[in-house]
Design a protein around this motif. Structure first.
Motif, PDB file in Angstrom:
ATOM      1  N   THR A 186       0.843  -1.192   0.000  1.00 20.65           N
ATOM      2  CA  THR A 186       0.000   0.000   0.000  1.00 20.65           C
ATOM      3  C   THR A 186       0.883   1.248   0.000  1.00 20.65           C
ATOM      4  O   THR A 186       2.124   1.150   0.030  1.00 20.65           O
ATOM      5  CB  THR A 186      -0.933  -0.002   1.210  1.00 20.65           C
ATOM      6  OG1 THR A 186      -0.137  -0.038   2.411  1.00 20.65           O
ATOM      7  CG2 THR A 186      -1.838  -1.220   1.194  1.00 20.65           C
ATOM      8  N   ALA A 187       0.268   2.412  -0.020  1.00 17.80           N
ATOM      9  CA  ALA A 187       1.028   3.664  -0.033  1.00 17.80           C
ATOM     10  C   ALA A 187       1.963   3.733   1.167  1.00 17.80           C
ATOM     11  O   ALA A 187       1.561   3.482   2.300  1.00 17.80           O
ATOM     12  CB  ALA A 187       0.064   4.847  -0.027  1.00 17.80           C
ATOM     13  N   GLY A 188       3.220   4.055   0.901  1.00 22.90           N
ATOM     14  CA  GLY A 188       4.228   4.153   1.960  1.00 22.90           C
ATOM     15  C   GLY A 188       4.912   2.848   2.278  1.00 22.90           C
ATOM     16  O   GLY A 188       5.863   2.822   3.072  1.00 22.90           O
ATOM     17  N   GLN A 189       4.464   1.747   1.669  1.00 21.20           N
ATOM     18  CA  GLN A 189       5.044   0.439   1.927  1.00 21.20           C
ATOM     19  C   GLN A 189       5.912  -0.036   0.759  1.00 21.20           C
ATOM     20  O   GLN A 189       5.854   0.495  -0.352  1.00 21.20           O
ATOM     21  CB  GLN A 189       3.940  -0.604   2.148  1.00 21.20           C
ATOM     22  CG  GLN A 189       3.211  -0.515   3.462  1.00 21.20           C
ATOM     23  CD  GLN A 189       2.297  -1.706   3.665  1.00 21.20           C
ATOM     24  OE1 GLN A 189       1.693  -2.230   2.718  1.00 21.20           O
ATOM     25  NE2 GLN A 189       2.190  -2.166   4.903  1.00 21.20           N
ATOM     26  N   VAL A 190       6.701  -1.070   1.052  1.00 20.61           N
ATOM     27  CA  VAL A 190       7.436  -1.802   0.024  1.00 20.61           C
ATOM     28  C   VAL A 190       7.227  -3.291   0.278  1.00 20.61           C
ATOM     29  O   VAL A 190       6.873  -3.698   1.387  1.00 20.61           O
ATOM     30  CB  VAL A 190       8.951  -1.493   0.047  1.00 20.61           C
ATOM     31  CG1 VAL A 190       9.215  -0.005  -0.127  1.00 20.61           C
ATOM     32  CG2 VAL A 190       9.602  -2.020   1.330  1.00 20.61           C
ATOM     33  N   VAL A 207       7.103  -1.379  -4.775  1.00 23.57           N
ATOM     34  CA  VAL A 207       6.780  -0.240  -3.922  1.00 23.57           C
ATOM     35  C   VAL A 207       5.309   0.087  -4.089  1.00 23.57           C
ATOM     36  O   VAL A 207       4.684  -0.224  -5.102  1.00 23.57           O
ATOM     37  CB  VAL A 207       7.641   0.998  -4.267  1.00 23.57           C
ATOM     38  CG1 VAL A 207       9.113   0.692  -4.054  1.00 23.57           C
ATOM     39  CG2 VAL A 207       7.396   1.457  -5.704  1.00 23.57           C
ATOM     40  N   GLY A 208       4.739   0.712  -3.072  1.00 23.80           N
ATOM     41  CA  GLY A 208       3.340   1.078  -3.115  1.00 23.80           C
ATOM     42  C   GLY A 208       3.077   2.264  -4.022  1.00 23.80           C
ATOM     43  O   GLY A 208       4.013   2.858  -4.590  1.00 23.80           O
ATOM     44  N   ALA A 239       8.365   1.864   4.115  1.00 18.19           N
ATOM     45  CA  ALA A 239       9.622   2.292   3.498  1.00 18.19           C
ATOM     46  C   ALA A 239      10.474   3.101   4.473  1.00 18.19           C
ATOM     47  O   ALA A 239      11.709   3.071   4.408  1.00 18.19           O
ATOM     48  CB  ALA A 239       9.328   3.113   2.236  1.00 18.19           C
ATOM     49  N   ALA A 240       9.833   3.798   5.409  1.00 19.79           N
ATOM     50  CA  ALA A 240      10.560   4.630   6.373  1.00 19.79           C
ATOM     51  C   ALA A 240      11.400   3.806   7.340  1.00 19.79           C
ATOM     52  O   ALA A 240      12.282   4.353   8.014  1.00 19.79           O
ATOM     53  CB  ALA A 240       9.578   5.494   7.151  1.00 19.79           C
ATOM     54  N   ASP A 241      11.143   2.498   7.415  1.00 17.84           N
ATOM     55  CA  ASP A 241      11.888   1.642   8.342  1.00 17.84           C
ATOM     56  C   ASP A 241      13.113   0.988   7.700  1.00 17.84           C
ATOM     57  O   ASP A 241      13.830   0.244   8.371  1.00 17.84           O
ATOM     58  CB  ASP A 241      10.963   0.545   8.894  1.00 17.84           C
ATOM     59  CG  ASP A 241       9.930   1.095   9.857  1.00 17.84           C
ATOM     60  OD1 ASP A 241      10.245   2.066  10.567  1.00 17.84           O
ATOM     61  OD2 ASP A 241       8.803   0.553   9.895  1.00 17.84           O
ATOM     62  N   LEU A 242      13.356   1.239   6.423  1.00 15.94           N
ATOM     63  CA  LEU A 242      14.465   0.597   5.723  1.00 15.94           C
ATOM     64  C   LEU A 242      15.782   1.316   5.972  1.00 15.94           C
ATOM     65  O   LEU A 242      15.837   2.551   5.965  1.00 15.94           O
ATOM     66  CB  LEU A 242      14.186   0.562   4.219  1.00 15.94           C
ATOM     67  CG  LEU A 242      12.927  -0.171   3.748  1.00 15.94           C
ATOM     68  CD1 LEU A 242      12.788  -0.042   2.237  1.00 15.94           C
ATOM     69  CD2 LEU A 242      12.970  -1.640   4.166  1.00 15.94           C
ATOM     70  N   VAL A 243      16.831   0.533   6.155  1.00 15.98           N
ATOM     71  CA  VAL A 243      18.184   1.070   6.302  1.00 15.98           C
ATOM     72  C   VAL A 243      19.065   0.403   5.246  1.00 15.98           C
ATOM     73  O   VAL A 243      19.139  -0.830   5.205  1.00 15.98           O
ATOM     74  CB  VAL A 243      18.752   0.794   7.711  1.00 15.98           C
ATOM     75  CG1 VAL A 243      20.172   1.335   7.827  1.00 15.98           C
ATOM     76  CG2 VAL A 243      17.844   1.401   8.780  1.00 15.98           C
TER      77      VAL A 243
END
Length: 346
Positions: free
Chosen positions: A34-38, A80-81, A110-114
């Motif tokens: 969904t939006a914001g996800q991968v 990606v969403g 996606a914000a949790d990816l490093v």
């Protein structure tokens, strides 16, 4: 733009308080992000102490059964969403998941990816995700140990312990590490002075090595031994408690041992001896300030992964198991016979 995306996911399910052999495999449809996800294809995940506690229903923040274990993961973005950054596709990232990592693919914010540096194998990167963040934050944020100090690391052969030893040595800190005799050579290779944790006079042995006391003790055991760890500190020293392994096989409320440790450490902090005591909680601050939590996690894991890529940190891979053999991987991790982290691969 998305790469070839799997339409189904295979995952390991922990159905209840079962033995390691009681884990189940299932296959289900994989929804689009969904939006914001991968969508992340799992390249490596692993067994942490958290999963061992969750199997027993003993984790402090126990998820309800059934669920998919997997505290952290390293993988490749395959989709990606909507309105997502398509440049993420095909790149490798690490993330802390708490649950859900024992799966062939999974959805993440996606914000949790490093980012994982090029050239670092997935299994090696996996060993320093949650373990590396934990070790780095305890050493540099909680205790703020300076160069030239002396510290004690209980369980120096474990996933967190072996990483903590290496980070401390890189920072110019002397380390005394406890482990069973079979792991003493490994502990020495990591740069620490080994002490037998089964020796009834273990704390006396440590005092002989550091008669003036130590600057910090990192204790994942808890229980009655926490008081002995506190006594090892010199004035100005810090005790960092980050687990209750001593009570892992006890029946009863899973939160009670942690709450007892909280209370004990809080009381010790009131004593006029210059010492301090802290309980390290990986998830502290997430609910209050999610963006700050994510920034701090990304910053710290990036530092650890850079050390790994540069060769300053050596990954301690105890063993690798395919996802289908997750039960065997869990059993090995619980056996207390290995040094480092047991890794699960596709």
């Amino acid at each position: 733009m998305n790469s070839t995306v799997a339409t189904q996911v295979t995952e390991v399910v922990l159905p209840g308080k079962v033995e390691a052999s009681g884990l189940r495999m299932r296959t289900r449809d994989l929804p689009a992000p969904t939006a914001g996800q991968v969508t992340l294809r799992m390249d490596a995940t692993g067994v942490s102490f958290a999963e061992q506690q969750m199997r027993r229903g003993k984790y402090y923040d126990q998820p309800p059964f059934p669920f998919v274990p997997g505290y952290d993961v390293v993988g490749t973005v395959t989709a990606v969403g909507p309105q997502g950054d398509v440049t993420l596709v095909g790149r490798r990232f690490a993330a802390v998941t708490k649950i859900g990592g024992w799966a062939s693919s999974l959805q993440l914010d996606a914000a949790d990816l490093v980012p994982v540096p090029d050239g670092v194998p997935a299994a090696e990167a996996e060993t320093v995700v949650v373990n590396g963040i934990t070790a780095w934050q305890m050493l540099h944020r909680s205790a703020k140990v300076p160069a030239g100090a002396t510290i004690v690391v209980l369980g120096a052969n474990g996933g967190v312990g072996s990483t903590l030893v290496q980070l401390a040595r890189h920072a110019g800190i002397t380390v005394i590490g406890t482990a069973s005799p079979r792991h003493h050579d490994t502990v020495r290779e990591l740069g620490a002075i080994p002490v037998d944790y089964r020796d009834p006079d273990m704390y006396e042995r440590i005092r002989e090595l550091a008669p003036d006391g130590v600057d910090a003790v990192f204790d994942h055991v808890g229980g009655a031994g926490l008081k002995d760890s506190w006594k090892l500190l010199r004035r100005g020293g810090t005790l960092v408690s980050y687990g209750t392994a001593a009570t892992k096989d006890e029946d009863g409320n899973s939160q009670l041992p942690v709450l007892k440790s909280f209370a004990r450490l809080a009381l010790w902090n009131l004593l006029p001896n210059g010492k301090s005591a802290r309980f390290y909680n990986f998830w502290a601050g997430k609910r209050r300030r999610l963006s700050t939590f994510r920034d701090r996690l990304r910053e710290d894991l990036t530092q650890v992964l850079r050390l790994l890529a540069d060769g300053a940190l050596t990954a301690q891979v105890a063993a690798e198991y395919p996802l289908a053999d997750a039960g065997a991987a869990l059993a090995l991790a619980e056996s207390r016979t290995v040094a480092g982290k047991v890794v699960i691969v596709p």
